[in-house]
Design an enzyme around this catalytic site. Structure first.
Site, PDB file in Angstrom:
ATOM      1  N   SER A 157       0.868  -1.178   0.000  1.00 35.19           N
ATOM      2  CA  SER A 157       0.000   0.000   0.000  1.00 35.19           C
ATOM      3  C   SER A 157       0.898   1.220   0.000  1.00 35.19           C
ATOM      4  O   SER A 157       2.069   1.142   0.417  1.00 35.19           O
ATOM      5  CB  SER A 157      -0.844   0.003   1.281  1.00 35.19           C
ATOM      6  OG  SER A 157      -1.411   1.292   1.510  1.00 35.19           O
ATOM      7  N   TYR A 170      -2.843  -0.968  10.416  1.00 32.72           N
ATOM      8  CA  TYR A 170      -2.738  -1.189   8.966  1.00 32.72           C
ATOM      9  C   TYR A 170      -1.392  -0.678   8.438  1.00 32.72           C
ATOM     10  O   TYR A 170      -0.679  -1.377   7.708  1.00 32.72           O
ATOM     11  CB  TYR A 170      -3.896  -0.471   8.269  1.00 32.72           C
ATOM     12  CG  TYR A 170      -3.962  -0.704   6.774  1.00 32.72           C
ATOM     13  CD1 TYR A 170      -4.576  -1.838   6.263  1.00 32.72           C
ATOM     14  CD2 TYR A 170      -3.413   0.214   5.883  1.00 32.72           C
ATOM     15  CE1 TYR A 170      -4.640  -2.057   4.899  1.00 32.72           C
ATOM     16  CE2 TYR A 170      -3.473   0.004   4.515  1.00 32.72           C
ATOM     17  CZ  TYR A 170      -4.095  -1.130   4.031  1.00 32.72           C
ATOM     18  OH  TYR A 170      -4.161  -1.342   2.674  1.00 32.72           O
TER      19      TYR A 170
HETATM   20  C1  BGC Z   1      -6.215   1.521   1.925  1.00 29.86           C
HETATM   21  C2  BGC Z   1      -7.367   2.373   1.449  1.00 29.86           C
HETATM   22  C3  BGC Z   1      -6.904   3.797   1.203  1.00 29.86           C
HETATM   23  C4  BGC Z   1      -5.636   3.850   0.380  1.00 29.86           C
HETATM   24  C5  BGC Z   1      -5.065   5.264   0.268  1.00 29.86           C
HETATM   25  C6  BGC Z   1      -5.082   1.654   0.954  1.00 29.86           C
HETATM   26  O1  BGC Z   1      -4.021   0.818   1.303  1.00 29.86           O
HETATM   27  O2  BGC Z   1      -6.642   0.175   2.066  1.00 29.86           O
HETATM   28  O3  BGC Z   1      -8.414   2.360   2.399  1.00 29.86           O
HETATM   29  O4  BGC Z   1      -7.912   4.514   0.532  1.00 29.86           O
HETATM   30  O5  BGC Z   1      -4.658   3.006   0.933  1.00 29.86           O
HETATM   31  O6  BGC Z   1      -5.016   5.916   1.490  1.00 29.86           O
END
Ligand code: BGC
Length: 272
Positions: A157, A170
Site C-alpha cells: 500500500s 494497517y
Molecule cells: C487503503 C485504502 C486507502 C488507500 C489510500 C489503501 O491501502 O486500504 O483504504 O484509501 O490506501 O489511502
C-alpha cells in the site's frame, strides 16, 4: 469470449489470496486472461469466489480456475490450500499475497484484538503463503515456461511509505510487508525466485467505500491525488500480470507504486 493475444502466463498456475472481491478479484481475472490457471482464494462469500473462477474459465479457453477457502493467517489452512492447488494444477508458479483488511480506530482506543487481527492477516498471512510457495518452487525447480523458478507479489500500500493516523495497525502491517518482501528478495533471488510488491494508492473498492461514495468524499480524496482520479482495480491487475511475466524478469526486490501520485506529498503543491 475475450482472448488475450499475449498469453504471457500460459502453462503457469497462480494463487491469488483474497480474490473474491476488490483488487484481488481483478488480479485473478487478469492472470486468467493471460492464460494462467488461477486459485481464487477466499474466506467469506464463497459464491463470489465461485463466480470469479467461473468468469476466468469463460473469458479464456485455456485458463482453469478453482475457488479455495483458506484463512491466510492459519498455517494449516494455508498448507491445505497449497495441497489442493498442487493436486489440481500440478504445481504453483506465482503467488499474489493480496488478502488484507482494515480495522480502524483512534490509537488510544485500538484494542489488542484490532491490532492483532490486522497484523495476522496482512503480515503473517503473507509470510505463511510465501513460505509455502517457496517450498513448492524449490522442490519443483526451474521450468522452461518462465525465466524465474517462481514469482511472488506482495500487495502492499502507499501506507508502507505514508504514515496513517487512525490506521496504525494497517500502516504497521504494510511497513512490515515492505521489509518482508525486500528480505525475501535478498534471500531468495539467488535461488531464482523473484519477489516484488505493488503499492496501490486509493483504489475504488469496498475497503475504502467511505472515501469515494459521496461526491464530497471523492473531492476530498482527490486533494490527495495529483493525477485527480481515484484508482480502479484494472490499474492494479495490468501491473500485476506484467510484473510476474518474463517482460519484468529483471525487476526484483522493489515496490511498484500505483497511486496517481499520492506519494508525491501533494500538500506541498502550493505550500512549503
Ligand atoms: C487503503 C485504502 C486507502 C488507500 C489510500 C489503501 O491501502 O486500504 O483504504 O484509501 O490506501 O489511502
Amino acid at each position: 469470449m475475450r482472448q488475450n493475444p499475449n498469453h504471457r502466463l500460459a502453462g503457469q498456475t497462480c494463487i491469488v489470496t483474497g480474490a473474491n472481491s476488490g483488487i484481488g478479484k481483478e488480479v485473478a481475472l487478469s492472470m486468467g486472461r493471460d492464460c494462467a490457471n488461477v486459485v481464487v482464494n477466499y474466506i467469506t462469500d464463497p459464491a463470489a469466489a465461485e463466480e470469479v473462477a467461473h468468469e476466468i474459465e469463460s473469458n479464456d479457453a485455456v485458463a482453469k480456475a478453482i475457488a479455495v477457502k483458506a484463512d491466510v493467517s492459519k498455517e494449516d489452512q494455508v498448507q491445505e490450500m497449497f495441497r489442493v492447488a498442487k493436486q489440481h494444477f500440478g504445481t504453483v508458479d506465482i503467488l499474489v499475497n493480496n488478502a488484507g483488511l482494515q480495522r480502524d480506530a483512534a490509537f488510544q482506543d485500538m484494542t489488542l484484538a484490532q491490532w492483532q487481527f490486522v497484523i495476522d492477516v496482512n503480515l503473517t498471512g503473507q509470510f505463511l503463503c510465501s513460505r509455502e510457495a517457496v517450498r513448492e518452487f524449490l522442490q519443483r525447480g526451474k521450468q522452461d515456461y518462465s525465466c524465474a523458478v517462481g514469482k511472488i507479489i506482495c500487495m502492499s500500500s502507499v501506507h508502507e511509505i505514508i504514515p496513517w493516523a487512525g490506521h496504525i495497525n494497517y500502516a504497521a502491517s504494510k511497513g512490515g510487508v515492505m521489509l518482508l518482501m525486500k528480505s525475501m528478495a535478498q534471500e531468495l533471488g539467488p535461488k531464482g525466485i523473484r519477489v516484488n510488491s505493488i503499492a496501490p494508492g486509493a483504489i475504488q473498492t469496498p475497503i475504502n467505500r467511505d472515501a469515494w461514495e459521496t461526491p464530497e468524499a471523492l473531492e476530498k480524496l482527490n486533494k490527495l491525488i495529483p493525477y485527480k482520479r481515484i484508482g480502479q482495480t484494472t490499474d492494479i491487475g495490468a501491473v500485476a500480470v506484467w510484473l510476474v511475466s518474463d517482460e519484468a524478469d529483471y525487476i526484483h526486490g522493489t515496490t511498484i507504486v500505483v497511486d496517481g501520485g499520492m506519494t508525491l506529498y501533494p500538500g506541498f503543491t502550493e505550500n512549503g
